[in-house]
Design a protein around this motif. Structure first.
Motif, PDB file in Angstrom:
ATOM      1  N   LEU A 262       0.825  -1.205   0.000  1.00  0.00           N
ATOM      2  CA  LEU A 262       0.000   0.000   0.000  1.00  0.00           C
ATOM      3  C   LEU A 262       0.863   1.261   0.000  1.00  0.00           C
ATOM      4  O   LEU A 262       0.543   2.244  -0.678  1.00  0.00           O
ATOM      5  N   LYS A 263       1.977   1.231   0.723  1.00  0.00           N
ATOM      6  CA  LYS A 263       2.878   2.393   0.738  1.00  0.00           C
ATOM      7  C   LYS A 263       3.480   2.634  -0.649  1.00  0.00           C
ATOM      8  O   LYS A 263       3.592   3.786  -1.087  1.00  0.00           O
ATOM      9  N   GLU A 264       3.857   1.560  -1.338  1.00  0.00           N
ATOM     10  CA  GLU A 264       4.398   1.713  -2.695  1.00  0.00           C
ATOM     11  C   GLU A 264       3.335   2.270  -3.636  1.00  0.00           C
ATOM     12  O   GLU A 264       3.619   3.124  -4.478  1.00  0.00           O
ATOM     13  N   ARG A 265       2.099   1.775  -3.480  1.00  0.00           N
ATOM     14  CA  ARG A 265       0.999   2.258  -4.323  1.00  0.00           C
ATOM     15  C   ARG A 265       0.747   3.742  -4.075  1.00  0.00           C
ATOM     16  O   ARG A 265       0.509   4.509  -5.019  1.00  0.00           O
ATOM     17  N   LEU A 266       0.811   4.159  -2.818  1.00  0.00           N
ATOM     18  CA  LEU A 266       0.628   5.575  -2.498  1.00  0.00           C
ATOM     19  C   LEU A 266       1.708   6.427  -3.166  1.00  0.00           C
ATOM     20  O   LEU A 266       1.412   7.495  -3.720  1.00  0.00           O
ATOM     21  N   ASN A 267       2.956   5.965  -3.104  1.00  0.00           N
ATOM     22  CA  ASN A 267       4.047   6.723  -3.729  1.00  0.00           C
ATOM     23  C   ASN A 267       3.886   6.792  -5.248  1.00  0.00           C
ATOM     24  O   ASN A 267       4.127   7.846  -5.849  1.00  0.00           O
ATOM     25  N   GLU A 268       3.471   5.692  -5.875  1.00  0.00           N
ATOM     26  CA  GLU A 268       3.255   5.705  -7.323  1.00  0.00           C
ATOM     27  C   GLU A 268       2.102   6.635  -7.693  1.00  0.00           C
ATOM     28  O   GLU A 268       2.192   7.388  -8.665  1.00  0.00           O
TER      29      GLU A 268
ATOM     30  N   ASP B 175     -13.335  10.659  -0.790  1.00  0.00           N
ATOM     31  CA  ASP B 175     -13.384   9.847  -2.006  1.00  0.00           C
ATOM     32  C   ASP B 175     -11.992   9.380  -2.420  1.00  0.00           C
ATOM     33  O   ASP B 175     -11.802   8.229  -2.830  1.00  0.00           O
ATOM     34  N   ILE B 176     -11.012  10.262  -2.310  1.00  0.00           N
ATOM     35  CA  ILE B 176      -9.640   9.914  -2.684  1.00  0.00           C
ATOM     36  C   ILE B 176      -9.064   8.903  -1.692  1.00  0.00           C
ATOM     37  O   ILE B 176      -8.451   7.909  -2.081  1.00  0.00           O
ATOM     38  N   ILE B 177      -9.276   9.134  -0.418  1.00  0.00           N
ATOM     39  CA  ILE B 177      -8.737   8.232   0.608  1.00  0.00           C
ATOM     40  C   ILE B 177      -9.359   6.844   0.492  1.00  0.00           C
ATOM     41  O   ILE B 177      -8.681   5.835   0.687  1.00  0.00           O
ATOM     42  N   ASN B 178     -10.646   6.780   0.156  1.00  0.00           N
ATOM     43  CA  ASN B 178     -11.335   5.488   0.047  1.00  0.00           C
ATOM     44  C   ASN B 178     -10.743   4.590  -1.031  1.00  0.00           C
ATOM     45  O   ASN B 178     -10.949   3.376  -1.001  1.00  0.00           O
TER      46      ASN B 178
ATOM     47  N   SER C 183      -5.741  15.406  -5.284  1.00  0.00           N
ATOM     48  CA  SER C 183      -5.211  14.059  -5.052  1.00  0.00           C
ATOM     49  C   SER C 183      -3.815  14.124  -4.467  1.00  0.00           C
ATOM     50  O   SER C 183      -3.485  13.387  -3.529  1.00  0.00           O
ATOM     51  N   LEU C 184      -2.997  15.007  -5.014  1.00  0.00           N
ATOM     52  CA  LEU C 184      -1.618  15.139  -4.540  1.00  0.00           C
ATOM     53  C   LEU C 184      -1.578  15.537  -3.065  1.00  0.00           C
ATOM     54  O   LEU C 184      -0.877  14.907  -2.267  1.00  0.00           O
ATOM     55  N   SER C 185      -2.351  16.528  -2.681  1.00  0.00           N
ATOM     56  CA  SER C 185      -2.319  16.973  -1.282  1.00  0.00           C
ATOM     57  C   SER C 185      -2.888  15.906  -0.350  1.00  0.00           C
ATOM     58  O   SER C 185      -2.373  15.704   0.756  1.00  0.00           O
ATOM     59  N   THR C 186      -3.901  15.198  -0.799  1.00  0.00           N
ATOM     60  CA  THR C 186      -4.498  14.146   0.036  1.00  0.00           C
ATOM     61  C   THR C 186      -3.538  12.979   0.221  1.00  0.00           C
ATOM     62  O   THR C 186      -3.375  12.466   1.336  1.00  0.00           O
ATOM     63  N   ILE C 187      -2.869  12.568  -0.842  1.00  0.00           N
ATOM     64  CA  ILE C 187      -1.903  11.471  -0.752  1.00  0.00           C
ATOM     65  C   ILE C 187      -0.720  11.893   0.122  1.00  0.00           C
ATOM     66  O   ILE C 187      -0.209  11.091   0.907  1.00  0.00           O
ATOM     67  N   ARG C 188      -0.319  13.138   0.028  1.00  0.00           N
ATOM     68  CA  ARG C 188       0.758  13.626   0.891  1.00  0.00           C
ATOM     69  C   ARG C 188       0.345  13.584   2.362  1.00  0.00           C
ATOM     70  O   ARG C 188       1.157  13.277   3.240  1.00  0.00           O
ATOM     71  N   LEU C 189      -0.925  13.893   2.639  1.00  0.00           N
ATOM     72  CA  LEU C 189      -1.424  13.810   4.016  1.00  0.00           C
ATOM     73  C   LEU C 189      -1.368  12.368   4.525  1.00  0.00           C
ATOM     74  O   LEU C 189      -0.999  12.122   5.674  1.00  0.00           O
ATOM     75  N   ILE C 190      -1.744  11.424   3.672  1.00  0.00           N
ATOM     76  CA  ILE C 190      -1.689  10.011   4.061  1.00  0.00           C
ATOM     77  C   ILE C 190      -0.242   9.611   4.338  1.00  0.00           C
ATOM     78  O   ILE C 190       0.055   8.983   5.361  1.00  0.00           O
ATOM     79  N   ASN C 191       0.659   9.970   3.420  1.00  0.00           N
ATOM     80  CA  ASN C 191       2.072   9.630   3.600  1.00  0.00           C
ATOM     81  C   ASN C 191       2.637  10.262   4.873  1.00  0.00           C
ATOM     82  O   ASN C 191       3.431   9.635   5.584  1.00  0.00           O
TER      83      ASN C 191
END
Length: 147
Positions: free
Chosen positions: A3-9, A84-87, A22-30
């Motif tokens: 999942l971490k690799e998928r988030l980075n990709e 929606d993005i996090i889901n 999407s970029l800001s949301t994925i950065r928040l998750i990371n």
């Protein structure tokens, strides 16, 4: 792929496509994953990442409700878009019928007879349904089953 690799990709893809939300949301998750890893001095596996993401969804649902109640629909819409993005990174959630079946199985497994045994049953359900079902919904169904 973890999942971490998928988030980075997906973060790289969002950068290339200039998808700022999407970029800001994925950065928040990371950032949440990295914070966990620093605090606990351990590597976060997929199960822990899913738990962190589930917590983020719950926080955003609460925020969206507060914003909507306060008349700030623009902020509520932003929170809902982030949800929606996090889901995308959460496993498929269980249906109400599947949750009811899991609750019935757990009640039978633990031999629960009433509300006094609720904690024992929830302990079993939390381990088996973590990340697969909304625990608030599980709690409601369990209360109905034990009453």
């Amino acid at each position: 792929m973890s999942l971490k690799e998928r988030l980075n990709e997906d973060m790289k893809t969002a950068m290339r496509s200039k998808d700022q939300l999407s970029l800001s949301t994925i950065r928040l998750i990371n950032a949440a994953v990295k914070q966990y890893e620093v605090d606990e001095r351990t590597e976060a596996d997929d199960a822990k990442v899913i738990a962190l993401i589930s917590k983020m969804v719950k926080q955003r649902k609460d925020s969206a409700k507060i914003y909507a109640d306060a008349g700030r629909q623009d902020l509520a819409d932003k929170e809902n878009a982030e949800i929606d993005i996090i889901n995308r990174y959460l496993p498929q959630m269980m249906s109400a019928a599947e949750i009811q079946q899991a609750v019935a199985d757990a009640v039978a497994q633990t031999g629960a007879a009433g509300m006094a045994d609720m904690g024992k049953v929830m302990g079993v359900l939390k381990t088996s349904l973590a990340g697969k079902a909304d625990m608030g919904e599980v709690n409601k169904i369990l209360k109905a089953a034990l009453s």
